[in-house]
Design a protein around this motif. Structure first.
Motif, mmCIF file in Angstrom:
data_model
loop_
_atom_site.group_PDB
_atom_site.id
_atom_site.type_symbol
_atom_site.label_atom_id
_atom_site.label_comp_id
_atom_site.label_asym_id
_atom_site.label_seq_id
_atom_site.Cartn_x
_atom_site.Cartn_y
_atom_site.Cartn_z
ATOM 1 N N ILE A 120 -5.785 2.271 5.156
ATOM 2 C CA ILE A 120 -4.442 2.529 5.678
ATOM 3 C C ILE A 120 -3.451 2.585 4.516
ATOM 4 C CG2 ILE A 120 -2.602 1.545 7.120
ATOM 5 C CD1 ILE A 120 -4.908 0.606 9.005
ATOM 6 N N LEU B 218 -0.909 8.476 0.260
ATOM 7 C CA LEU B 218 -0.963 9.937 0.411
ATOM 8 C C LEU B 218 0.342 10.457 1.029
ATOM 9 C CD1 LEU B 218 -2.473 12.669 0.326
ATOM 10 C CD2 LEU B 218 -3.479 12.088 2.549
ATOM 11 N N ALA B 219 0.845 9.725 2.027
ATOM 12 C CA ALA B 219 2.099 10.133 2.680
ATOM 13 C C ALA B 219 3.239 10.185 1.662
ATOM 14 C CB ALA B 219 2.436 9.172 3.820
ATOM 15 N N GLU B 220 3.355 9.144 0.851
ATOM 16 C CA GLU B 220 4.460 9.100 -0.121
ATOM 17 C C GLU B 220 4.282 10.194 -1.174
ATOM 18 O OE1 GLU B 220 7.091 7.193 0.692
ATOM 19 O OE2 GLU B 220 5.789 6.710 2.384
ATOM 20 N N TYR C 39 3.447 -4.519 5.413
ATOM 21 C CA TYR C 39 2.505 -4.505 6.537
ATOM 22 C C TYR C 39 1.361 -5.472 6.236
ATOM 23 C CZ TYR C 39 4.542 0.243 7.087
ATOM 24 O OH TYR C 39 5.369 1.332 7.217
ATOM 25 N N SER C 40 0.968 -6.312 7.203
ATOM 26 C CA SER C 40 -0.254 -7.087 6.995
ATOM 27 C C SER C 40 -1.057 -7.123 8.280
ATOM 28 C CB SER C 40 0.061 -8.511 6.527
ATOM 29 O OG SER C 40 0.598 -9.288 7.572
ATOM 30 N N ASN D 73 8.992 -2.140 4.541
ATOM 31 C CA ASN D 73 7.830 -1.544 3.873
ATOM 32 C C ASN D 73 6.694 -2.536 3.664
ATOM 33 O OD1 ASN D 73 9.013 0.927 3.768
ATOM 34 N ND2 ASN D 73 9.561 0.848 1.606
ATOM 35 N N MET E 229 2.801 13.117 -0.664
ATOM 36 C CA MET E 229 3.124 14.410 -0.031
ATOM 37 C C MET E 229 4.636 14.560 0.153
ATOM 38 S SD MET E 229 -0.008 14.804 2.731
ATOM 39 C CE MET E 229 0.400 16.442 3.323
ATOM 40 N N LYS E 230 5.314 13.435 0.405
ATOM 41 C CA LYS E 230 6.778 13.475 0.573
ATOM 42 C C LYS E 230 7.491 13.479 -0.771
ATOM 43 C CE LYS E 230 6.771 9.888 3.546
ATOM 44 N NZ LYS E 230 7.274 8.804 4.415
ATOM 45 N N CYS F 133 11.732 1.444 -2.250
ATOM 46 C CA CYS F 133 10.807 2.469 -1.755
ATOM 47 C C CYS F 133 9.342 2.040 -1.733
ATOM 48 C CB CYS F 133 10.952 3.753 -2.565
ATOM 49 S SG CYS F 133 10.468 3.581 -4.295
ATOM 50 N N TYR G 251 5.070 -7.285 9.965
ATOM 51 C CA TYR G 251 5.660 -6.002 9.570
ATOM 52 C C TYR G 251 7.144 -6.208 9.343
ATOM 53 C CZ TYR G 251 8.101 -1.655 9.820
ATOM 54 O OH TYR G 251 8.948 -0.629 9.518
ATOM 55 N N ASN H 16 -4.232 3.560 1.581
ATOM 56 C CA ASN H 16 -4.480 4.887 1.003
ATOM 57 C C ASN H 16 -3.664 5.963 1.725
ATOM 58 O OD1 ASN H 16 -6.354 4.348 -0.967
ATOM 59 N ND2 ASN H 16 -8.105 5.193 0.122
ATOM 60 N N GLY H 17 -3.693 5.912 3.050
ATOM 61 C CA GLY H 17 -2.965 6.907 3.842
ATOM 62 C C GLY H 17 -1.474 6.859 3.560
ATOM 63 N N MET H 18 -0.961 5.636 3.367
ATOM 64 C CA MET H 18 0.466 5.487 3.039
ATOM 65 C C MET H 18 0.751 6.084 1.660
ATOM 66 S SD MET H 18 1.129 1.658 4.393
ATOM 67 C CE MET H 18 1.180 1.302 6.153
ATOM 68 N N ILE I 145 5.725 0.102 -1.205
ATOM 69 C CA ILE I 145 5.125 -0.438 0.018
ATOM 70 C C ILE I 145 4.128 -1.527 -0.352
ATOM 71 C CG2 ILE I 145 3.615 0.168 1.978
ATOM 72 C CD1 ILE I 145 4.702 3.080 1.630
#
Lengths: 300, 337
Positions: free
Chosen positions: A116, A122-124, A105-106, A103, A126-127, A55, A100, A118-120, A57
């Motif tokens: 980005i 936040l996504a995890e 990403y570079s 999980n 929230m999920k 799970c 890519y 950070n956004g990931m 990233i």
């Protein structure tokens, strides 16, 4: 917990992989450039093995071969990508620094992936997946403003992210002393982010430490910042001959080569076997990739 | 639609419906939450109803653009507000080198359903850094779609249709249009003008003073400038020039064929945009027409745009710098000469 032999094997795989790339460049068999992490393998392997690969990233940067191989074990896909083949992880579109896979990403702009990541995170959060995000940066990345915008937000919003700063002392040719004012750790602490400095070449110690930190971040859902001291034995990119640093300095770090530090602790036969297996795997990947096709644009 | 609704209400209502119907929607930006409700009040009421998915951020445009991109990569559908379009320069690296590249660069294995909404344009005396039409800087970015509704479009519907795309969308709103009542009628309306719409996902509106029969001139424009062009047609109702206005909502990529369709009859083209003249939208359309519709042209193409200057604060200079009705009228007279 992983056995030392496993960790060693992963580091050897990365080392031999990048040495192979240098060999291919010298024979004019590669196009473009690379940023190798020879000497920094323990950081990549330590982090990747502390993660829950089902799970978590990883967000990486231009010097990401080690991160990628340690996290995905996909030597074949990376070799094909760097050779520009259709069978590469992103079919030759990205090359060495734009990868890519699942999980991982570079991308190639300093600091650009920090928000980005950070956004990931936040996504995890929230999920409610319990996943965490690793964001690799370098000492050179500290010059970018977006890094601080992003640390501010991850602290305010309590994001499950670990910023892993690999301090290899040089941003291309610029010594960290000439580019970073003050204490690196204080920069993170100013945002109320827990931060610490770690030694990056002793894989056993580093891996044990990282496993604790990963668990802590997963349980607390709070950002963490680590500055890991290490050294790249190679140049910044393929054509760098390292005129900006002394041979004495290089030799002093060679004594702390993450591979040599483990070498002495393992039976000789085992070390030889590991090395042989890694070389065979890389040579096999190279031979296969040579036969693979280059991509072409269809009517998109 | 019977009820009169403003451009701003249309967007606000659409945002509310999106938040209600899709848990993947997250609205992000500076000062969006109640009681403030956004610098232009577009997000008013949303945080009260959806407190967990309407997020106020620090003033960090680059970081929040990246943050929204990260959310998009991991299954959300973020709608990011950049308070003034002028500040897109601060987001440029994130938009150009990150969000717009990922889908293609990662070999179509990821999607970036990111929507960036931002108000553009002058006319309010906000001066050089709060009045520009900065979308022109993004016309050449592969992977990025740009939508710019006028009051003749339905901005709320366009916003909904922009969600869930594989690559990011820049959604350009005009500050002067926010309070205006939408004009969504079809067929004949005021003073001999008629209007029709394409059936595209991002509709193009066509307005004509000759019921689209034998136009002498084709005007292509978008956003607030369409209002100026339409007002000119209304004022010139006894004017004996037949004019078609083509007003796309999708401004990048340019839908060349609908320009050519009108140009085939008119043979004369005027491109009207509020951004600065040089290297703008008009330059791109001129090239496309030169390549694909050269034989239709009866006269040289005219571009009406802002002067290549910063937009001054004081009204007299702002009026001189931005394109207006008189400039369009002058262009019409020149092409029919």
């Amino acid at each position: 917990m992983k056995e030392l032999k496993d960790l060693y094997k992963q580091m050897v795989l990365i080392r031999k992989f990048e040495e192979k790339l240098y060999e291919l460049f010298s024979k004019d068999l590669l196009f473009g450039t690379i940023h190798a992490c020879i000497g920094q393998e323990a950081v990549a392997v330590g982090i990747a093995n502390a993660l829950d690969k089902s799970c978590d990233i990883v967000v990486s940067n231009h010097r990401g071969h080690g991160h990628y191989i340690a996290f995905s074990n996909d030597v074949e896909g990376l070799m094909a990508e760097i050779m520009g083949k259709k069978t590469g992880v992103v079919a030759g579109r990205g090359g060495s620094q734009h990868l890519y896979n699942n999980n991982f990403y570079s991308n190639g702009v300093q600091g650009g992936m920090v928000p980005i990541a950070n956004g990931m995170a936040l996504a995890e959060k929230m999920k409610k997946t319990n996943a965490i995000v690793i964001c690799f940066i370098g000492d050179g990345t500290l010059g970018q403003g977006v890094v601080y915008e992003s640390m501010n937000i991850s602290s305010l919003w309590s994001l499950p992210i670990i910023y892993v700063l690999e301090n290899n002392i040089y941003a291309m040719s610029t010594n960290v002393k000439d580019a970073v004012a003050g204490d690196i750790i204080h920069r993170a602490k100013a945002f109320n982010i827990d931060a610490e400095k770690l030694e990056g070449n002793d894989i056993e110690a580093l891996y044990r430490k990282l496993a604790v930190i990963v668990t802590k971040v997963r349980n607390s859902s709070k950002p963490y910042f680590m500055c890991i001291d290490t050294y790249r034995f190679c140049g910044h990119s393929k054509s760098d001959s390292c005129e900006y640093r002394s041979r004495e300095e290089e030799l002093s770090w060679r004594d702390k080569d993450p591979l040599s530090l483990v070498y002495a602790k393992l039976p000789k036969e085992m070390v030889k076997k590991v090395e042989k297996e890694c070389i065979e795997r890389i040579e096999g990947a190279f031979r296969k990739c040579q036969k693979d096709l280059y991509p072409v644009l269809k009517n998109e | 639609m019977n009820k009169q609704i403003s451009y701003l209400q249309s967007i606000n209502t659409a945002l509310r419906e999106c938040l209600k119907n899709d848990e993947r929607i997250v609205v992000i930006g500076e000062d969006l939450r109640d009681p403030y409700g956004g610098a232009f009040k577009v997000t008013k009421g949303l945080s009260t109803q959806f407190p967990d998915r309407v997020l106020n951020t620090p003033i960090s445009e680059a970081s929040i653009t990246g943050l929204a991109t990260g959310l998009a990569l991991r299954g959300f559908r973020p709608i990011l507000e950049i308070m003034f379009g002028d500040f897109l320069t601060l987001c440029a690296d994130q938009i150009i080198n990150h969000a717009s590249k990922f889908h293609w660069m990662y070999n179509q294995q990821v999607e970036v359903p990111l929507l960036i909404r931002t108000p553009m344009g002058g006319g309010r005396g906000y001066g050089p850094t709060h009045s520009q039409c900065m979308e022109k800087l993004f016309f050449g970015v592969p992977g990025l779609k740009i939508i710019a509704p006028s009051i003749y479009h339905n901005p709320g519907e366009l916003l909904k249709n922009s969600l869930g795309a594989k690559e990011p969308t820049l959604f350009i709103e005009h500050k002067l249009s926010y309070p205006k009542i939408l004009k969504l009628k079809n067929g004949d309306y005021a003073k001999g003008l008629s209007v029709k719409r394409s059936s595209d996902r991002f509709e193009t509106v066509f307005i004509s003073n000759c019921n689209f029969k034998n136009p002498d001139v084709t005007i292509i424009s978008y956003g607030y400038m369409v209002e100026i062009a339409e007002e000119l047609l209304l004022e010139m109702s006894d004017f004996e020039v037949n004019i078609d206005i083509v007003a796309p909502s999708l401004i990048k990529p340019v839908l060349t064929q609908e320009i050519l369709n009108s140009l085939q009859s008119s043979g004369r083209l005027i491109i009207v945009e509020e951004g600065t003249l040089t290297n703008g939208w008009g330059a791109e359309i001129s090239s496309l027409v030169a390549e694909k519709g050269f034989n239709y042209l009866k006269s040289p193409i005219k571009r009406v745009a802002a002067l290549d200057l910063p937009i001054a604060n004081t009204k007299t200079l702002e009026d001189e710098i931005l394109p207006d009705k008189e400039n369009i009228k002058q262009a019409i007279l020149e092409v029919i000469e």
